[in-house]
Enzyme design. Structure first.
Site, PDB file in Angstrom:
ATOM      1  N   HIS A  85      14.635 -55.285  -7.186  1.00 19.88           N
ATOM      2  CA  HIS A  85      14.243 -53.867  -7.122  1.00 19.88           C
ATOM      3  C   HIS A  85      15.436 -52.940  -6.874  1.00 19.88           C
ATOM      4  O   HIS A  85      15.254 -51.832  -6.362  1.00 19.88           O
ATOM      5  CB  HIS A  85      13.205 -53.634  -6.017  1.00 19.88           C
ATOM      6  CG  HIS A  85      12.145 -54.694  -5.920  1.00 19.88           C
ATOM      7  ND1 HIS A  85      11.258 -54.957  -6.942  1.00 19.88           N
ATOM      8  CD2 HIS A  85      11.831 -55.558  -4.924  1.00 19.88           C
ATOM      9  CE1 HIS A  85      10.436 -55.926  -6.574  1.00 19.88           C
ATOM     10  NE2 HIS A  85      10.767 -56.317  -5.367  1.00 19.88           N
TER      11      HIS A  85
ATOM     12  N   LEU B 282      12.416 -59.118 -13.972  1.00 19.76           N
ATOM     13  CA  LEU B 282      12.136 -57.696 -14.104  1.00 19.76           C
ATOM     14  C   LEU B 282      10.812 -57.463 -13.399  1.00 19.76           C
ATOM     15  O   LEU B 282       9.899 -58.283 -13.490  1.00 19.76           O
ATOM     16  CB  LEU B 282      12.027 -57.280 -15.582  1.00 19.76           C
ATOM     17  CG  LEU B 282      13.325 -57.265 -16.393  1.00 19.76           C
ATOM     18  CD1 LEU B 282      13.034 -56.864 -17.838  1.00 19.76           C
ATOM     19  CD2 LEU B 282      14.360 -56.325 -15.787  1.00 19.76           C
ATOM     20  N   ASP B 283      10.703 -56.336 -12.699  1.00 10.14           N
ATOM     21  CA  ASP B 283       9.472 -56.045 -11.957  1.00 10.14           C
ATOM     22  C   ASP B 283       8.251 -56.014 -12.876  1.00 10.14           C
ATOM     23  O   ASP B 283       8.367 -55.817 -14.085  1.00 10.14           O
ATOM     24  CB  ASP B 283       9.598 -54.705 -11.233  1.00 10.14           C
ATOM     25  CG  ASP B 283      10.609 -54.751 -10.105  1.00 10.14           C
ATOM     26  OD1 ASP B 283      10.950 -55.862  -9.674  1.00 10.14           O
ATOM     27  OD2 ASP B 283      11.056 -53.674  -9.678  1.00 10.14           O
ATOM     28  N   TYR B 284       7.100 -56.156 -12.267  1.00 12.14           N
ATOM     29  CA  TYR B 284       5.817 -56.169 -12.963  1.00 12.14           C
ATOM     30  C   TYR B 284       5.654 -54.956 -13.879  1.00 12.14           C
ATOM     31  O   TYR B 284       5.163 -55.066 -14.999  1.00 12.14           O
ATOM     32  CB  TYR B 284       4.699 -56.186 -11.912  1.00 12.14           C
ATOM     33  CG  TYR B 284       3.292 -56.335 -12.435  1.00 12.14           C
ATOM     34  CD1 TYR B 284       2.899 -57.478 -13.130  1.00 12.14           C
ATOM     35  CD2 TYR B 284       2.343 -55.335 -12.203  1.00 12.14           C
ATOM     36  CE1 TYR B 284       1.598 -57.623 -13.590  1.00 12.14           C
ATOM     37  CE2 TYR B 284       1.041 -55.480 -12.659  1.00 12.14           C
ATOM     38  CZ  TYR B 284       0.673 -56.611 -13.354  1.00 12.14           C
ATOM     39  OH  TYR B 284      -0.615 -56.759 -13.802  1.00 12.14           O
TER      40      TYR B 284
END
Length: 237
Positions: free
Chosen positions: A188, A101-103
Site C-alpha cells: 500500500h 497489487l491491492d484489491y
C-alpha cells in the site's frame, strides 16, 4: 502427497529439523496460507513459500504479464472465494503473482512459477522501478509537490520517487492525476504516501514494471513474456 517438512528438506532448502522449526514458527505458507501443523501433506502442484522465498520445483517455467482488473486478489486462493488473478490465466502450471497489487488497484502484474525470478525481482536490493498513475483527492500545492519530490517518511523510512509528474488537474480542483515512479515494494505504499499528504488515492493503476508496459492489453487480458524479456528481467540491477 508428502509431508511438508520432508519436501522442504529434500529440496535442499534446509534440514528437516530446521524445516519443522520454521513450520511451527509460522514461517511457511502453502498456496498463500500459513501452515503450523507438522505432518501436513502437500503435493507437487502446491506452492510453498518460506520466509517470503518461494521453493523451486522441477517444472516447466512460465511467465505472464497481466492487466489486473479491479476487485481481484493478488493471490493463489482466497478463503472468502473472492476472484483471484490466477483464475484469469489459462495454464496448467501452478503460478503465483510476483508481488501484489491491492484489491482495488489495477494494472501490470507479473505471474510465474519461477521462484528464483520472483525472489530476485522482489528483493529490495534490486530496486525495480514501478510506475503508477494515481488519481488523488484534491490538488497538490507547490509545497506538497516539492515535499513529495524530496521524499516522504513512511514507517520511519523515506520514500523518494524516481519520477514525478502532474498529468491532469480537474477544473474544479476536486482531483488530480499524478504519475509516480518508485523502487519501493512495501504494501500500500503509494496510498500511504498520498494519505500522508492528506490527498487520499481515489484510483490507482500500475502502468509499468521496469521496462515492461501494458501495451494494448485491456483489463483482464494477459500475454506470455518472451524469452528475451525473461532474460532481461534476470539481468536487472
Amino acid at each position: 502427497m508428502e509431508r511438508l517438512q520432508k519436501i522442504i528438506a529434500n529440496n535442499g532448502f534446509t534440514s528437516r529439523r530446521k524445516a519443522e522449526e520454521l513450520i511451527k514458527a509460522g514461517k511457511v505458507k502453502v498456496n498463500g496460507k500459513i501452515i503450523t501443523e507438522l505432518g501436513t501433506k502437500v503435493d507437487a502442484n502446491d506452492q510453498i513459500e518460506i520466509n517470503g522465498t518461494y521453493l523451486e520445483k522441477n517444472e516447466k517455467k512460465v511467465y505472464f504479464l497481466l492487466n489486473k482488473p479491479r476487485h481481484y486478489l493478488s493471490s493463489v486462493s482466497d478463503n472468502l472465494n473472492r476472484p483471484t488473478v490466477v483464475s484469469l490465466i489459462d495454464t496448467k502450471e501452478r503460478i503465483y503473482p510476483i508481488g501484489r497489487l491491492d484489491y482495488d488497484t489495477t494494472g501490470l502484474l507479473l505471474l510465474t512459477n519461477d521462484g528464483k525470478l520472483a525472489n530476485y525481482l522482489m528483493h529490495p536490493k534490486n530496486e525495480i522501478e514501478k510506475t503508477y498513475i494515481a488519481k488523488i483527492e484534491g490538488v497538490l500545492t507547490p509545497s506538497e509537490f516539492y515535499q513529495l519530490k524530496k521524499g516522504i517518511i513512511i514507517g520511519n523510512r523515506k520514500v523518494i520517487p524516481k519520477y514525478l509528474k502532474v498529468c491532469k488537474t480537474a477544473s474544479n480542483k476536486a482531483y488530480q492525476i499524478i504519475e509516480i515512479t518508485i523502487i519501493e515494494g512495501r504494501n500500500h505504499i503509494i496510498k500511504k504516501i498520498f494519505t500522508e499528504l492528506k490527498h487520499p488515492v481515489l484510483k490507482l493503476k500500475r502502468e509499468s514494471y521496469s521496462f515492461l508496459s501494458l501495451g494494448n492489453l485491456k483489463s483482464g487480458e494477459y500475454r506470455m513474456l518472451t524469452i528475451k524479456e525473461v532474460k532481461k528481467l534476470y539481468s536487472l540491477k
